[in-house]
Design an enzyme around this catalytic site. Structure first.
Site: not given
Length: 965
Positions: A457, A739
């Site tokens: 990502e 996260e």
């Protein structure tokens, strides 16, 4: 006085940057001077370091601001300018600074160099070189270079510069940057050679999740360059890229941002960038074109090796693996020494966490994250060229014999940004949490503010960047870093009718866009408005606001257009929105979508961004526009009041985030605020004093609590150490921000692999609260750049001290407090030159405060009693305030403590058990409805009324208050 930190466009001595408009800044300190204010200043710009030829002279002026001075001067291409500032103090002294410089790039000059591409297969990484001759009378030389995907350059066998990942990552289809290097010392009279090495990078390598996409911006390697050599007679000679250059396959056989790099030393062309190298067998190159709308001087800060760390331990895992543990999750790579036999394949694989003691990287999804080096038998130091990793652990394969930890070095890379903030408290877990926020920023501020640095990502998600911006500006000096990102954001935005993409740069697959190229989500798109205003507030440079004002306005205009097309209700109730992303209160535990209505959040940001545009317009002198967007914000606020709140101020959406957002973004009338604060506190108690917020609610949560006299609730959230909380991760060994609240489960196992980064800075936004409320350093909109600021630390009895240091644009600020054994409070403040601070001393009696060992009322400072607090205005200097607060800050237990708290402490548990066994032994109290309530509340329930009288509770209370928390 002392004058330091001279910066041009927020960079120290910038070489070859794009200068839209000059902004000069500096910091003055009092030093041994009696001056505390600047009375006047003078800025001079010259053609030489000795200032013989003055090109600009402001003259002595009282209007010059050290935060940002914009001289009116016409710049020439490829020219170095020197500047200095003279400051007069209010005590009559003056000082002239050392000189600083900035140097322009090519500006509007035509390029003699041509884009060239190797006559090789497009997958073969090339070396591209040229030999040339220089006369003896050369004076200086600059190289203006670019290459795609990524490039390294050598001249005469030495690497040019010390930055990596040039030309940086941005929307290459819209604009492409070239870099400028001073190569004077690399050249010699006579024979020279220059060589490019090119890698895939973001331009043509695999990028994007779910397998990613190849060749997003182009399919071939290419480079362009000019070395402009100035001779002693003032003339120049240019060595430029053209068809006479030659190429050959590089020893890099593969490179990718996600998958790593393969380097075969046996394929090296020894001494390939030295003039004596024989290139007669090399292949030709051809001219090509690069499809970028604009080719411009750099805007980005260089990415460099900013720190080096040695591995802490060499692990032999249960699976028989050899693993390096660096003790810290970081971004970069490992440099290592080797003299392995020829043909030996050395492999380094990177991961963030161990599982069952073994190496693990499943949470990296489809990113291989490895480096392979094939030895030619020579002894050397090795590191990658065109890739990076997010890691703590490195698995070694192929390394024979005894491994020496001294042969390995962790290279920490991020954009060249100065660290500006630090925090320390009496709680080691909180200290580690703060460091985790800094390491999260280091790991993700790599040219673009990415979401994560390890998996497939690593994108510039706008929502993450927006919520973290205030924390980022405390931790590091970020204006130049964000300027480039926001310029890129606006370039993308121009092609989207004002909408803002989810990520900047946008990943644009050729076979259709889809989700990865999406735009127009609230909170994410609001980066267009929030970040520029944050930069202005923290750094005080109107140019930062002016450059992005059109982007701010375009975003709000886009939302208004969507609103108008869907009924003009002054609500945003259409389209996809991430909402309170990854909150824990969603209906589906497997879904990342939170429980707060995403259209409520969208409407809230619609109002918030309109407010910011109105503020920005006013600062920039456009009062009509300020009024226009102020009216729009008021219309949205009124529509939200009718849609989402009862006439008495109760939120129709009963979630933590809904109430947090309403209070933070000023969405409700003043009369509603007490009700909302009370309801938010009640909701927290219902939720067992734990947050369940996501990317929207979390950054504002503790700020809202502390700003609304619920500081104890804010500290409770900070100090919770079970799931979900910040310290839960710290206790499990986190060295960065995760996260998810439960990225790792209590047993140490990772909670999932689909979307689970262990280096994701968004929740690190708690550090803003630490600076602002725990330690008390607050910028003010009306006096940005900390020219005037507020110092209002809020002590709490579960800590004995907290202190912060912040290198602000106006100078060094320090703010801290200590809770002494006798219950008195000590506050220490340092206020820099040419600033004023408003101090707020909590729970204080004006008559009893001492400052620097003298009663405040006799000190001659502006001080007054405001309800339970005392406010005081102070100027440059060091201050020590001491007093006994009007309420005790030493926390003890009492009958107002929750039953859960009392039973979790062995001493209070014994006291309560001995005095009220009928309550403690009643199985019903373990019900959530009762365990979170205090004894004072419990006796109001019929089943407990007969067990404890008010007299018995008072007797119990006298015993409990002797136990400190």
């Amino acid at each position: 006085m002392i004058i330091r930190n001279l910066k041009t466009n927020h960079v120290v001595n910038p070489l070859g940057f794009e200068f839209d408009r000059l902004s000069l800044s500096w910091v003055t300190e009092s030093g041994e001077s009696l001056s505390i204010y600047q009375s006047a200043a003078r800025v001079e710009i010259a053609a030489e370091s000795g200032f013989e030829t003055i090109l600009f002279d402001s003259g002595k002026s009282q209007e010059i601001d050290s935060l940002a001075y914009h001289p009116d001067i016409r710049l020439k291409p490829r020219t170095r300018y020197y500047w200095r500032v003279t400051v007069w103090g209010d005590a009559g002294d003056k000082l002239t600074s050392e000189s600083a410089w900035f140097e322009t790039a090519k500006m509007d000059e035509a390029w003699e160099g041509k884009w060239i591409s190797p006559e090789l297969d497009k997958e073969i990484h090339p070396l591209i070189c040229k030999k040339f001759t220089l006369p003896e009378n050369y004076l200086s030389a600059r190289a203006y270079l670019c290459g795609v995907g990524l490039y390294d350059v050598e001249i005469n066998g030495k690497r040019v510069g010390n930055e990596y990942f040039a030309p940086g990552y941005n929307a290459y289809d819209f604009w492409l940057q070239y870099q400028t290097y001073d190569v004077t010392d690399l050249l010699v009279s006579g024979e020279n050679a220059i060589g490019f090495m090119l890698g895939n990078g973001w331009y043509k390598g695999r990028f994007g999740f779910e397998g990613g996409y190849h060749e997003l911006y182009g399919s071939e390697f290419a480079c362009i360059g000019e070395i402009v050599v100035t001779l002693k007679d003032g003339s120049t000679t240019v060595i430029a890229t053209d068809e006479d250059w030659k190429c050959k396959p590089a020893p890099i056989t593969f490179s990718g941002i996600y998958d790593g790099e393969i380097y075969d030393a046996n394929l090296e062309s020894k001494n390939w960038s030295l003039p004596e190298f024989d290139d007669s067998t090399w292949t030709s190159v051809r001219k090509t074109e690069i499809n970028a709308e604009t080719f411009t001087a750099r805007r980005n800060l260089p990415v460099k090796i900013m720190e080096e760390r040695k591995p802490m331990e060499l692990l032999q895992t249960p699976a028989g693996e050899v693993v390096l543990d660096f003790g810290q999750v970081m971004t970069g790579w490992v440099r290592f020494k080797t003299k392995a036999p020829k043909g030996t394949r050395l492999q380094l694989q990177y991961g963030e966490i161990l599982q069952n003691g073994n190496f693990y990287r499943e949470n990296l999804r489809e990113a291989k994250a490895e480096y392979v080096y094939i030895s030619d038998g020579s002894e050397r130091e090795v590191q990658p060229h065109f890739t990076y990793y997010g890691f703590r652990f490195v698995k070694l394969t192929g390394f024979e014999g005894e491994i020496d930890l001294d042969d390995f070095c962790g290279c920490v890379i991020y954009s060249e940004i100065e660290l500006t903030g630090e925090i320390e408290t009496s709680n080691s877990l909180v200290n580690r949490l703060f460091l985790n926020t800094v390491w999260g920023q280091k790991g993700n501020f790599l040219d673009v503010p990415t979401d994560c640095p390890q998996r497939d990502e690593r994108m510039g998600w706008t929502g993450d960047a927006q919520v973290f911006a205030p924390t980022a500006c405390f931790n590091m000096y970020t204006p130049a870093f964000y300027q480039k990102y926001m310029f890129d954001l606006h370039e993308e935005q121009k092609r989207l009718g004002g909408s803002v993409p989810f990520t900047v740069p946008v990943v644009k697959p050729k076979d259709g866009n889809g989700f990865i190229s999406g735009s127009g989500s609230a909170a994410w798109g609001d980066a267009a408005a929030v970040i520029p205003w944050t930069l202005y507030t923290y750094y005080g440079d109107k140019e930062l606001l002016r450059q992005q004002f059109d982007s701010m306005k375009d975003w709000v205009d886009y939302i208004k257009k969507v609103d108008d097309e869907s009924g003009a209700k002054r609500l945003w109730q259409v389209g996809f929105h991430f909402g309170d992303w990854l909150a824990l209160d969603g209906k589906d535990p497997q879904s990342p979508l939170g429980g707060t209505d995403s259209y409520y959040i969208a409407s809230a940001y619609y109002c918030y961004s309109a407010q910011l545009v109105a503020k920005a317009a006013k600062v920039l002198g456009n009062n009509d526009m300020a009024e226009q967007y102020g009216e729009l914000a008021n219309e949205i606020k009124e529509a939200m009041r009718k849609e989402y709140f009862t006439p008495n101020g109760r939120s129709a959406i009963y979630t933590q985030t809904a109430m947090i957002v309403a209070l933070y973004m000023d969405l409700v009338p003043e009369s509603f605020r007490p009700r909302l604060v009370a309801d938010l506190k009640a909701k927290l108690r219902e939720d067992k004093m734990h947050l369940n917020t996501g990317f929207v609610g979390t950054p504002y949560f503790c700020n809202v609590l502390s700003e609304n006299r619920a500081n104890d609730y804010a500290y409770t959230l900070l100090l919770n150490d079970d799931f979900p909380s910040w310290l839960y991760a710290v206790k499990l060994g986190a060295t960065t921000i995760w996260e998810r609240w439960n990225s790792v489960l209590p047993d140490g196992s990772i909670s999932g692999t689909g979307m689970n980064s262990l280096n994701h800075y968004a929740y690190g936004s708690i550090a803003e609260w630490m600076y602002r409320h725990m330690c008390g350093i607050n910028p003010l909109d009306e006096a940005p750049g900390f020219r005037r600021f507020k110092l209002c630390p809020k002590p709490y009895g579960k800590l004995t001290y907290a202190k912060a240091k912040f290198s602000s644009p106006s100078g060094n600020i320090e703010s801290g407090w200590e809770l002494n054994e006798d219950g008195s409070l000590t506050f220490t403040f340092i206020v820099p030159f040419n600033t004023t601070a408003e101090v707020v001393l909590p729970d204080a009696d004006l008559e009893n405060i001492k400052v620097n060992d003298v009663l405040l009322v006799t000190k001659g400072l502006k001080a007054k009693q405001e309800n339970q607090d005392v406010t005081c205005e102070i100027t440059a200097g060091t201050y020590l305030f001491q007093y006994l607060p009007t309420k005790s800050y030493i926390l003890t237990y009492s009958t107002n403590s929750s039953l859960k708290e009392l039973l979790n402490n062995e001493e209070t548990k014994e006291i309560v058990t001995n005095n009220l066994p009928g309550i403690v032994n009643n199985p019903i109290v373990k019900n959530d409805q009762f365990i979170e309530r205090s004894l004072e509340e419990l006796i109001n329930f019929p089943m407990f009324t007969s067990i404890a009288s008010s007299e018995k509770l008072e007797e119990l209370n006298q015993k409990l208050v002797l136990v400190r928390q």
